[in-house]
Design a protein around this motif. Structure first.
Motif, short mmCIF file in Angstrom:
data_model
loop_
_atom_site.label_atom_id
_atom_site.label_comp_id
_atom_site.label_asym_id
_atom_site.label_seq_id
_atom_site.Cartn_x
_atom_site.Cartn_y
_atom_site.Cartn_z
N TYR A 23 4.59 8.45 -10.31
CA TYR A 23 3.84 7.42 -9.60
C TYR A 23 2.69 7.01 -10.52
CZ TYR A 23 1.71 5.01 -5.64
OH TYR A 23 1.19 4.04 -4.80
N ALA A 24 2.62 5.75 -10.86
CA ALA A 24 1.57 5.25 -11.76
C ALA A 24 0.76 4.17 -11.05
CB ALA A 24 2.19 4.68 -13.03
N LEU A 25 -0.55 4.25 -11.20
CA LEU A 25 -1.47 3.27 -10.62
C LEU A 25 -2.37 2.73 -11.72
CD1 LEU A 25 -2.94 5.04 -7.46
CD2 LEU A 25 -1.76 2.86 -7.49
N SER A 26 -2.69 1.45 -11.65
CA SER A 26 -3.67 0.89 -12.58
C SER A 26 -4.37 -0.30 -11.92
CB SER A 26 -3.00 0.44 -13.88
OG SER A 26 -2.11 -0.62 -13.65
N ILE A 35 -8.97 -8.92 -9.22
CA ILE A 35 -8.55 -7.62 -9.70
C ILE A 35 -7.25 -7.24 -9.00
CG2 ILE A 35 -9.16 -5.17 -9.91
CD1 ILE A 35 -10.95 -6.92 -11.55
N ALA A 36 -6.26 -6.81 -9.79
CA ALA A 36 -4.97 -6.40 -9.24
C ALA A 36 -4.81 -4.89 -9.33
CB ALA A 36 -3.84 -7.07 -10.01
N VAL A 37 -4.29 -4.30 -8.27
CA VAL A 37 -3.88 -2.90 -8.27
C VAL A 37 -2.37 -2.90 -8.42
CG1 VAL A 37 -3.76 -0.74 -6.95
CG2 VAL A 37 -5.82 -2.15 -6.85
N VAL A 38 -1.89 -2.31 -9.51
CA VAL A 38 -0.47 -2.29 -9.82
C VAL A 38 0.05 -0.88 -9.62
CG1 VAL A 38 1.28 -2.75 -11.58
CG2 VAL A 38 -0.79 -4.14 -11.49
N ARG A 39 1.14 -0.76 -8.84
CA ARG A 39 1.78 0.54 -8.60
C ARG A 39 3.18 0.51 -9.20
NH1 ARG A 39 1.60 1.43 -2.16
NH2 ARG A 39 0.70 -0.59 -1.71
N ARG A 40 3.55 1.63 -9.81
CA ARG A 40 4.92 1.81 -10.31
C ARG A 40 5.38 3.18 -9.87
NH1 ARG A 40 1.95 -0.46 -14.45
NH2 ARG A 40 2.61 -2.54 -15.04
N TRP A 41 6.63 3.29 -9.46
CA TRP A 41 7.14 4.57 -8.97
C TRP A 41 8.63 4.68 -9.20
CZ3 TRP A 41 5.95 0.42 -5.98
CH2 TRP A 41 6.98 -0.14 -5.23
N ALA A 56 -10.17 -9.64 -4.20
CA ALA A 56 -11.22 -10.56 -4.64
C ALA A 56 -12.31 -9.84 -5.43
CB ALA A 56 -11.84 -11.26 -3.43
N THR A 57 -12.60 -8.58 -5.07
CA THR A 57 -13.67 -7.86 -5.76
C THR A 57 -13.15 -6.56 -6.35
OG1 THR A 57 -14.38 -6.58 -3.83
CG2 THR A 57 -15.37 -8.77 -4.12
N GLU A 58 -13.85 -6.09 -7.36
CA GLU A 58 -13.50 -4.83 -8.00
C GLU A 58 -13.72 -3.66 -7.03
OE1 GLU A 58 -14.33 -2.43 -12.13
OE2 GLU A 58 -15.49 -4.22 -11.69
N HIS A 64 -9.06 0.73 -2.63
CA HIS A 64 -7.61 0.79 -2.38
C HIS A 64 -6.95 1.74 -3.38
CE1 HIS A 64 -3.78 -0.50 -0.83
NE2 HIS A 64 -3.39 -0.84 -2.04
N PHE A 65 -7.30 1.65 -4.64
CA PHE A 65 -6.77 2.52 -5.69
C PHE A 65 -7.02 3.99 -5.33
CE2 PHE A 65 -7.17 5.04 -9.48
CZ PHE A 65 -6.24 4.54 -10.38
N LEU A 66 -8.25 4.31 -4.97
CA LEU A 66 -8.60 5.69 -4.64
C LEU A 66 -7.90 6.18 -3.38
CD1 LEU A 66 -12.37 5.59 -5.58
CD2 LEU A 66 -10.51 6.69 -6.85
N ASP A 67 -7.71 5.31 -2.41
CA ASP A 67 -6.98 5.68 -1.19
C ASP A 67 -5.52 6.00 -1.52
OD1 ASP A 67 -6.69 6.00 1.70
OD2 ASP A 67 -5.50 4.15 1.59
#
Length: 97
Positions: A23-26, A35-41, A56-58, A64-67
């Motif tokens: 599982y990869a997050l960036s 800002i985009a949160v990209v998930r790969r799995w 819209a904001t960092e 969301h990334f941390l959750d």
């Protein structure tokens, strides 16, 4: 533009269940200043899936990334190495002095 670089690469393996997942997050800036949160799995060694969510904001993206990272850790995924983050040492490498 993103102030911080967030990257996380985790794996969950269990030989008794023939399980080998990643599982990869960036977090990445978009061309439009968002800002985009990209998930790969998927299964280790396979292409797997990908999903991108735009914020819209960092701050919203980081929350969301941390959750997502917290939820994956609860399921048994563990970080591998320094996850590509600059300035972090790999846990198996000798410390610098």
């Amino acid at each position: 533009m993103a102030t911080y670089i967030f990257r996380l690469y985790c794996q969950r393996t269990d030989a008794t269940k023939n399980m080998a997942r990643y599982y990869a997050l960036s977090m990445q800036p978009t061309l439009f200043g968002e800002i985009a949160v990209v998930r790969r799995w998927g299964r280790i060694g396979s292409r797997g899936g990908e999903k991108t969510e735009v914020f819209a904001t960092e701050r919203e993206a980081a929350m969301h990334f941390l959750d997502l990272a917290r939820r994956k850790r609860q399921k048994g995924y563990r970080p591998v190495g320094n996850c590509g983050n600059p300035g972090l040492l790999n846990a198996s490498s000798p410390s610098r002095q």
